[in-house]
Design a protein around this motif. Structure first.
Motif, PDB file in Angstrom:
ATOM      1  N   THR A 299       0.823  -1.209   0.000  1.00  0.00           N
ATOM      2  CA  THR A 299       0.000   0.000   0.000  1.00  0.00           C
ATOM      3  C   THR A 299       0.857   1.259   0.000  1.00  0.00           C
ATOM      4  OG1 THR A 299      -1.749  -1.152   1.197  1.00  0.00           O
ATOM      5  CG2 THR A 299      -1.801   1.242   1.258  1.00  0.00           C
ATOM      6  N   THR A 300       1.951   1.232   0.760  1.00  0.00           N
ATOM      7  CA  THR A 300       2.813   2.412   0.838  1.00  0.00           C
ATOM      8  C   THR A 300       3.469   2.720  -0.504  1.00  0.00           C
ATOM      9  OG1 THR A 300       4.449   0.881   1.770  1.00  0.00           O
ATOM     10  CG2 THR A 300       3.313   2.347   3.298  1.00  0.00           C
ATOM     11  N   THR A 301       3.855   1.686  -1.247  1.00  0.00           N
ATOM     12  CA  THR A 301       4.426   1.902  -2.580  1.00  0.00           C
ATOM     13  C   THR A 301       3.371   2.471  -3.520  1.00  0.00           C
ATOM     14  OG1 THR A 301       5.977   0.065  -2.270  1.00  0.00           O
ATOM     15  CG2 THR A 301       5.594   0.801  -4.525  1.00  0.00           C
ATOM     16  N   LEU A 302       2.156   1.939  -3.442  1.00  0.00           N
ATOM     17  CA  LEU A 302       1.056   2.461  -4.250  1.00  0.00           C
ATOM     18  C   LEU A 302       0.858   3.951  -3.996  1.00  0.00           C
ATOM     19  CD1 LEU A 302      -1.627   2.260  -5.924  1.00  0.00           C
ATOM     20  CD2 LEU A 302      -2.740   1.599  -3.782  1.00  0.00           C
ATOM     21  N   MET A 337      -2.650  15.536   3.843  1.00  0.00           N
ATOM     22  CA  MET A 337      -3.534  14.858   4.787  1.00  0.00           C
ATOM     23  C   MET A 337      -4.700  15.757   5.183  1.00  0.00           C
ATOM     24  SD  MET A 337      -2.362  11.874   5.009  1.00  0.00           S
ATOM     25  CE  MET A 337      -3.449  11.318   6.329  1.00  0.00           C
ATOM     26  N   ASN A 338      -4.453  17.057   5.251  1.00  0.00           N
ATOM     27  CA  ASN A 338      -5.525  17.999   5.568  1.00  0.00           C
ATOM     28  C   ASN A 338      -6.542  18.064   4.426  1.00  0.00           C
ATOM     29  OD1 ASN A 338      -6.642  20.129   7.341  1.00  0.00           O
ATOM     30  ND2 ASN A 338      -6.140  21.472   5.627  1.00  0.00           N
ATOM     31  N   GLU A 339      -6.050  17.946   3.186  1.00  0.00           N
ATOM     32  CA  GLU A 339      -6.939  17.958   2.020  1.00  0.00           C
ATOM     33  C   GLU A 339      -7.910  16.787   2.038  1.00  0.00           C
ATOM     34  OE1 GLU A 339      -4.923  17.954  -1.682  1.00  0.00           O
ATOM     35  OE2 GLU A 339      -4.115  19.987  -1.476  1.00  0.00           O
ATOM     36  N   ILE A 340      -7.406  15.611   2.384  1.00  0.00           N
ATOM     37  CA  ILE A 340      -8.233  14.405   2.281  1.00  0.00           C
ATOM     38  C   ILE A 340      -8.973  14.093   3.577  1.00  0.00           C
ATOM     39  CG2 ILE A 340      -6.644  13.450   0.578  1.00  0.00           C
ATOM     40  CD1 ILE A 340      -5.640  11.523   2.706  1.00  0.00           C
ATOM     41  N   GLN A 348      -1.946   6.162  10.417  1.00  0.00           N
ATOM     42  CA  GLN A 348      -0.755   6.959  10.715  1.00  0.00           C
ATOM     43  C   GLN A 348       0.523   6.195  10.403  1.00  0.00           C
ATOM     44  OE1 GLN A 348      -0.664  10.055  11.412  1.00  0.00           O
ATOM     45  NE2 GLN A 348       1.522  10.271  11.846  1.00  0.00           N
ATOM     46  N   ARG A 349       0.521   4.898  10.659  1.00  0.00           N
ATOM     47  CA  ARG A 349       1.692   4.073  10.367  1.00  0.00           C
ATOM     48  C   ARG A 349       2.039   4.140   8.880  1.00  0.00           C
ATOM     49  NH1 ARG A 349       4.233  -0.654  12.157  1.00  0.00           N
ATOM     50  NH2 ARG A 349       4.831  -2.094  10.500  1.00  0.00           N
ATOM     51  N   THR A 350       1.014   4.113   8.036  1.00  0.00           N
ATOM     52  CA  THR A 350       1.220   4.187   6.591  1.00  0.00           C
ATOM     53  C   THR A 350       1.734   5.560   6.185  1.00  0.00           C
ATOM     54  OG1 THR A 350      -0.564   2.585   6.262  1.00  0.00           O
ATOM     55  CG2 THR A 350       0.086   3.889   4.355  1.00  0.00           C
ATOM     56  N   VAL A 351       1.203   6.606   6.804  1.00  0.00           N
ATOM     57  CA  VAL A 351       1.647   7.971   6.498  1.00  0.00           C
ATOM     58  C   VAL A 351       3.127   8.141   6.844  1.00  0.00           C
ATOM     59  CG1 VAL A 351       1.332  10.419   7.029  1.00  0.00           C
ATOM     60  CG2 VAL A 351      -0.662   8.919   6.832  1.00  0.00           C
ATOM     61  N   GLN A 422      -3.532  -4.979   3.971  1.00  0.00           N
ATOM     62  CA  GLN A 422      -3.627  -4.194   2.743  1.00  0.00           C
ATOM     63  C   GLN A 422      -3.723  -2.704   3.014  1.00  0.00           C
ATOM     64  OE1 GLN A 422      -6.992  -5.045   0.125  1.00  0.00           O
ATOM     65  NE2 GLN A 422      -5.580  -5.158  -1.572  1.00  0.00           N
ATOM     66  N   ASN A 423      -4.147  -2.314   4.198  1.00  0.00           N
ATOM     67  CA  ASN A 423      -4.250  -0.899   4.537  1.00  0.00           C
ATOM     68  C   ASN A 423      -2.969  -0.349   5.132  1.00  0.00           C
ATOM     69  OD1 ASN A 423      -6.820  -0.778   3.659  1.00  0.00           O
ATOM     70  ND2 ASN A 423      -7.760  -1.043   5.664  1.00  0.00           N
ATOM     71  N   GLY A 424      -1.932  -1.200   5.235  1.00  0.00           N
ATOM     72  CA  GLY A 424      -0.686  -0.730   5.801  1.00  0.00           C
ATOM     73  C   GLY A 424      -0.652  -0.788   7.306  1.00  0.00           C
ATOM     74  N   GLN A 425      -1.645  -1.424   7.929  1.00  0.00           N
ATOM     75  CA  GLN A 425      -1.674  -1.526   9.376  1.00  0.00           C
ATOM     76  C   GLN A 425      -0.957  -2.791   9.820  1.00  0.00           C
ATOM     77  OE1 GLN A 425      -5.972  -1.401   9.466  1.00  0.00           O
ATOM     78  NE2 GLN A 425      -5.903   0.548  10.552  1.00  0.00           N
ATOM     79  N   SER A 426      -0.302  -2.718  10.968  1.00  0.00           N
ATOM     80  CA  SER A 426       0.433  -3.865  11.470  1.00  0.00           C
ATOM     81  C   SER A 426      -0.516  -4.993  11.825  1.00  0.00           C
ATOM     82  CB  SER A 426       1.240  -3.459  12.711  1.00  0.00           C
ATOM     83  OG  SER A 426       1.847  -4.585  13.292  1.00  0.00           O
TER      84      SER A 426
END
Length: 445
Positions: A299-302, A337-340, A348-351, A422-426
């Protein structure tokens, strides 16, 4: 409910073979059948098997209630708030087993209530928001009712283990033959009660190379703004699934043409239309190519490939030349992040991983630079290298830099990152009891 009888294809009239079904799914259906229950393979797995695709998973449905399923399977775990589902755990697989459900609306429930009392929406089995979005749907039903409450006709087919037949209540077999995605029932109503279905229609159309039926497409064009009523976390999950389904180029084009992308990400959508070379389209092509080559695209690469250029454009707009690259990137990510906010929820981990990937791009411009092995040892280096590869595919001046890091990378050991969903969460949970501080221990003694 519906006057037309179902179309039933006997085993001799269809191509779905039990040899293509998960052995665990067969065991589960056989046990239900042998204990007097109806058991069916349902949804996308039946659709995929009939058109020669390999299903991603095998979903099952039965007339047994969750409590009855729990008694029958020791390896069962009941999950879900909106509707109770049974997860049947095997060593190498987890199967989802649901009780047949029915659809309907609040008026239908009140008509069927013999008490004469109003049914408070908070206590009914089916709940809708003020905007008409379905919040809860928890009524058991028949196989026919279960088929009619599904999203698209091609997803409503079921395979009955009792006689190995295919049961079609909604015209799904005909639509499979025509290669079209058609909503079940009134498309305006179906997209209104669950706007995420519009993204699913796009994903199925792109993934299967099917066209979206005319009335269903017109309903999407008339309801695309309602997509913002969906849960931000669920919306993010559906977008990630859609763009990682192997047909991101077609999906992104449909999302843009329908207005869905502009409703979710208006600033990004406007930027992509003005961007020379159409960077989002190139990102989608690169993602599809990587997946077709058997590569994993986290997900992070995407996110880095799709939004990296846009985030950098925000940085250049906010800061003058000469500003610290890290300061610019941090501020640009915060602005993005403010936009979306309110539309998409990115963990947050993915960010934070996205931030590291983008920051590494500047360091990787210098070869060899100071202690390059430390750069290659970073947990985010593989994803940063993939982003550099994408950039090099559009900028030949980066090829030498890319090849240098590609040669160095395999020679360096790096810490293994935690497994992510898939959401980038542990996926892992922090275990163990918290240690008591020495200070507190000394005070107590």
């Amino acid at each position: 409910m519906h006057n037309n009888p179902p179309v039933i294809l006997k085993r001799s009239s269809h191509t779905l073979s039990r040899t293509l079904i998960s052995p665990n799914a067969l065991k589960t259906m056989y046990r239900l059948r042998d204990n007097g229950f109806m058991a069916c393979l349902v949804g996308g797995s039946v659709r995929d098997l009939l058109i020669g695709r390999t299903p991603k998973d095998f979903d099952l449905a039965t007339n047994a209630t969750p409590a009855e399923i729990k008694k029958l399977f020791r390896n069962c775990r009941l999950v879900g708030r909106r509707f109770r589902l049974a997860h049947i755990h095997f060593k190498d697989e987890i199967l989802e087993l649901a009780t047949f459900r029915k659809g309907g609306d609040q008026a239908e429930l009140e008509e069927n209530d013999d008490s004469g009392e109003d049914l408070p929406e908070t206590h009914s089995h089916l709940q809708k928001s003020d905007e008409g979005v379905l919040l809860r749907d928890n009524l058991f039903g028949t196989p026919e009712e279960d088929a009619w409450r599904r999203d698209f006709t091609v997803n409503s087919l079921s395979y009955n283990i009792a006689d190995f037949s295919i049961i079609d209540y909604t015209g799904g077999i005909e639509d499979l033959g025509k290669r079209i995605i058609r909503t079940i029932g009134d498309p305006d109503a179906r997209f209104s009660e669950d706007p995420v279905r519009m993204i699913r229609a796009v994903r199925l159309s792109a993934q299967l190379d099917f066209s979206i039926e005319h009335h269903s497409w017109e309903a999407i064009l008339g309801n695309f703004k309602r997509i913002t009523l969906s849960s931000p976390a669920r919306l993010f999950d559906e977008l990630v699934k859609t763009l990682l389904a192997g047909s991101a180029s077609t999906a992104l084009e449909l999302l843009s043409t329908s207005g869905i992308l502009g409703a979710i990400l208006p600033e990004f959508s406007c930027w992509s239309l003005e961007k020379e070379g159409n960077s989002p389209s190139k990102a989608a092509e690169w993602i599809d190519k990587s997946l077709s080559e058997g590569k994993s695209v986290p997900t992070t690469t995407l996110l880095a490939v799709l939004f990296g250029d846009y985030i950098q454009s925000i940085a250049k707009r906010l800061f003058p030349a000469g500003t610290s690259y890290q300061s610019m990137t941090d501020a640009a990510i915060a602005a993005f992040m403010n936009e979306i906010a309110g539309q998409l929820f990115i963990p947050q981990r993915t960010v934070m991983r996205l931030r590291e990937i983008l920051l590494l791009q500047q360091r990787m411009q210098k070869i060899p630079g100071k202690k390059p092995e430390n750069v290659a040892a970073r947990a985010a280096f593989p994803e940063a290298l993939e982003l550099l590869a994408f950039r090099a595919s559009n900028d030949k001046t980066l090829e030498r830099t890319l090849h240098w890091w590609q040669r160095l990378g395999p020679t360096v050991e790096r810490a293994q990152p935690e497994a992510e969903n898939q959401n980038g969460q542990s996926k892992s949970k922090r275990g163990g009891r918290r240690r008591r501080s020495k200070r507190r221990t000394n005070q107590e003694s």
